[in-house]
Enzyme design. Sequence first.
Site, PDB file in Angstrom:
ATOM      1  N   LYS A 176      55.817  53.502  35.718  1.00  0.00           N
ATOM      2  CA  LYS A 176      56.278  53.875  34.035  1.00  0.00           C
ATOM      3  C   LYS A 176      57.651  53.596  34.122  1.00  0.00           C
ATOM      4  CE  LYS A 176      55.679  57.712  30.952  1.00  0.00           C
ATOM      5  NZ  LYS A 176      55.135  58.749  30.444  1.00  0.00           N
ATOM      6  N   GLU A 185      57.083  68.511  31.430  1.00  0.00           N
ATOM      7  CA  GLU A 185      56.361  68.355  30.082  1.00  0.00           C
ATOM      8  C   GLU A 185      55.093  69.203  30.032  1.00  0.00           C
ATOM      9  OE1 GLU A 185      54.836  64.359  27.972  1.00  0.00           O
ATOM     10  OE2 GLU A 185      53.575  65.050  29.643  1.00  0.00           O
ATOM     11  N   HIS A 205      41.702  58.456  29.202  1.00  0.00           N
ATOM     12  CA  HIS A 205      42.750  58.034  30.478  1.00  0.00           C
ATOM     13  C   HIS A 205      42.122  57.289  31.344  1.00  0.00           C
ATOM     14  CE1 HIS A 205      45.686  58.807  33.518  1.00  0.00           C
ATOM     15  NE2 HIS A 205      46.400  58.612  32.605  1.00  0.00           N
TER      16      HIS A 205
HETATM   17  P1  0O2 Z   1      49.628  60.231  32.998  1.00  0.00           P
HETATM   18  O1  0O2 Z   1      48.974  59.411  33.771  1.00  0.00           O
HETATM   19  O2  0O2 Z   1      48.762  61.190  32.284  1.00  0.00           O
HETATM   20  O3  0O2 Z   1      50.965  60.892  33.552  1.00  0.00           O
HETATM   21  P2  0O2 Z   1      57.527  58.098  24.661  1.00  0.00           P
HETATM   22  O4  0O2 Z   1      58.002  59.649  24.571  1.00  0.00           O
HETATM   23  O5  0O2 Z   1      56.450  57.649  24.034  1.00  0.00           O
HETATM   24  O6  0O2 Z   1      58.668  57.393  25.133  1.00  0.00           O
HETATM   25  P3  0O2 Z   1      56.098  58.944  26.984  1.00  0.00           P
HETATM   26  O7  0O2 Z   1      56.885  59.463  27.945  1.00  0.00           O
HETATM   27  O8  0O2 Z   1      54.979  58.186  27.710  1.00  0.00           O
HETATM   28  O9  0O2 Z   1      56.709  57.955  26.098  1.00  0.00           O
HETATM   29  O10 0O2 Z   1      55.444  60.058  26.189  1.00  0.00           O
HETATM   30  P4  0O2 Z   1      54.101  60.428  25.689  1.00  0.00           P
HETATM   31  O11 0O2 Z   1      53.727  59.288  24.927  1.00  0.00           O
HETATM   32  O12 0O2 Z   1      54.271  61.705  24.863  1.00  0.00           O
HETATM   33  O13 0O2 Z   1      53.241  60.456  26.808  1.00  0.00           O
HETATM   34  C1  0O2 Z   1      53.196  61.448  27.615  1.00  0.00           C
HETATM   35  C2  0O2 Z   1      51.857  61.855  28.310  1.00  0.00           C
HETATM   36  O14 0O2 Z   1      51.067  62.162  27.374  1.00  0.00           O
HETATM   37  C3  0O2 Z   1      51.137  60.724  29.035  1.00  0.00           C
HETATM   38  O15 0O2 Z   1      51.810  60.340  30.284  1.00  0.00           O
HETATM   39  C4  0O2 Z   1      49.722  61.029  28.912  1.00  0.00           C
HETATM   40  O16 0O2 Z   1      49.437  62.121  29.835  1.00  0.00           O
HETATM   41  C5  0O2 Z   1      49.655  61.564  27.712  1.00  0.00           C
HETATM   42  N1  0O2 Z   1      49.147  60.783  26.658  1.00  0.00           N
HETATM   43  C6  0O2 Z   1      50.130  60.095  25.689  1.00  0.00           C
HETATM   44  N2  0O2 Z   1      49.657  59.120  25.006  1.00  0.00           N
HETATM   45  C7  0O2 Z   1      48.346  59.001  25.502  1.00  0.00           C
HETATM   46  C8  0O2 Z   1      46.920  58.545  25.008  1.00  0.00           C
HETATM   47  O17 0O2 Z   1      46.966  57.696  24.172  1.00  0.00           O
HETATM   48  N3  0O2 Z   1      45.927  58.800  25.853  1.00  0.00           N
HETATM   49  C9  0O2 Z   1      45.920  59.678  26.904  1.00  0.00           C
HETATM   50  N4  0O2 Z   1      44.794  59.686  27.463  1.00  0.00           N
HETATM   51  N5  0O2 Z   1      47.006  60.218  27.099  1.00  0.00           N
HETATM   52  C10 0O2 Z   1      48.075  60.104  26.459  1.00  0.00           C
HETATM   53  P5  0O2 Z   1      51.379  58.932  31.088  1.00  0.00           P
HETATM   54  O18 0O2 Z   1      52.706  58.849  32.226  1.00  0.00           O
HETATM   55  O19 0O2 Z   1      51.215  58.098  30.040  1.00  0.00           O
HETATM   56  O20 0O2 Z   1      50.049  59.293  32.141  1.00  0.00           O
END
Ligand code: 0O2
Length: 270
Positions: free
Chosen positions: A56, A140, A156
């Site tokens: 990330k 979070e 996901h």
């Molecule tokens: P994992 O594997 O779940 O840990 P930003 O604020 O945009 O700069 P950030 O930090 O990615 O970036 O924030 P965002 O977009 O709020 O996403 C945080 C987490 O929300 C993600 O962590 C996912 O768990 C979930 N999420 C966000 N967007 C999506 C999506 O489109 N689909 C799914 N299934 N989950 C989502 P990670 O690290 O991406 O993934």
Amino acid sequence: MNMKLWREILYPYEMAVDELVLKFNNIQREYRNAGEYSPIESVTGRVKKIASILEKGNRKNIEIEHLTEQLDDIAGIRIICQFVEDIYKVVEIIERRTDIEIIQYKDYISNQKLSGYRSYHVITRYPVQTREGQKKVKVEIQIRTLAMNFWAVIEHSMQYKYHEHIPEHIRERLSASSEAIIQLDNEMSLIRDEIMDAQNSIRQKDLIVGEILNLIHGLYRTANKREILKIQDEFYKVYKKNDIALLRTFLEELDAIAEGYRAQDAEGDL
Ligand code: 0O2
């Protein structure tokens, strides 16, 4: 950064996740013990794997030494609710807490992501006591309904399989199913009161039956066997009627009987 250092860095995050999962589970238990509907259906937590943190950081062009301050979700709590309305109740619960500091809200319910993702995120800072003193770590908290979670978990796994290059026909299906999830949540909200009533009745019945069985169990120390058998028969008859009011009356009567035996017992001890 070597593995040992990573373990040390991640340890406070693990503490935060363990503590918060326990605290949110306690909130759920408090509601249920009071015979009330809990806006929290279930709670899970995790610390992001080192490989995912690095990936990330790489994707967002964050230097390795700035990862912990710039990534919000190294520690993550997921709270699942039955209804959309419960999500906002949980947000209020978080806002009222003195141990959790809110940094930012991300409302992906009012502002659904392009992917179709819906969820409410609260970025927080939470203090843990380590052997070196207090450390505040970012956590979070993702709050979503059962239906939203179903969609997010499936989507996901598709992202994982296709490394974020999900084929167009699957993306379209996912997008269409995210609309179906909105519909499902809306439909459930319409019959929310009835569902909550039904679930409350089941929980109240469980609590009353549990108390009755405890009292009967306690009687084995003081009452005679014949009387206990009579009480048990009576209980089965009331239980079969499936009427909470009758069960409650039975509990009150049984409590009076048990109290009588307890008083007798205390006199005998003098
Ligand atoms: P994992 O594997 O779940 O840990 P930003 O604020 O945009 O700069 P950030 O930090 O990615 O970036 O924030 P965002 O977009 O709020 O996403 C945080 C987490 O929300 C993600 O962590 C996912 O768990 C979930 N999420 C966000 N967007 C999506 C999506 O489109 N689909 C799914 N299934 N989950 C989502 P990670 O690290 O991406 O993934």
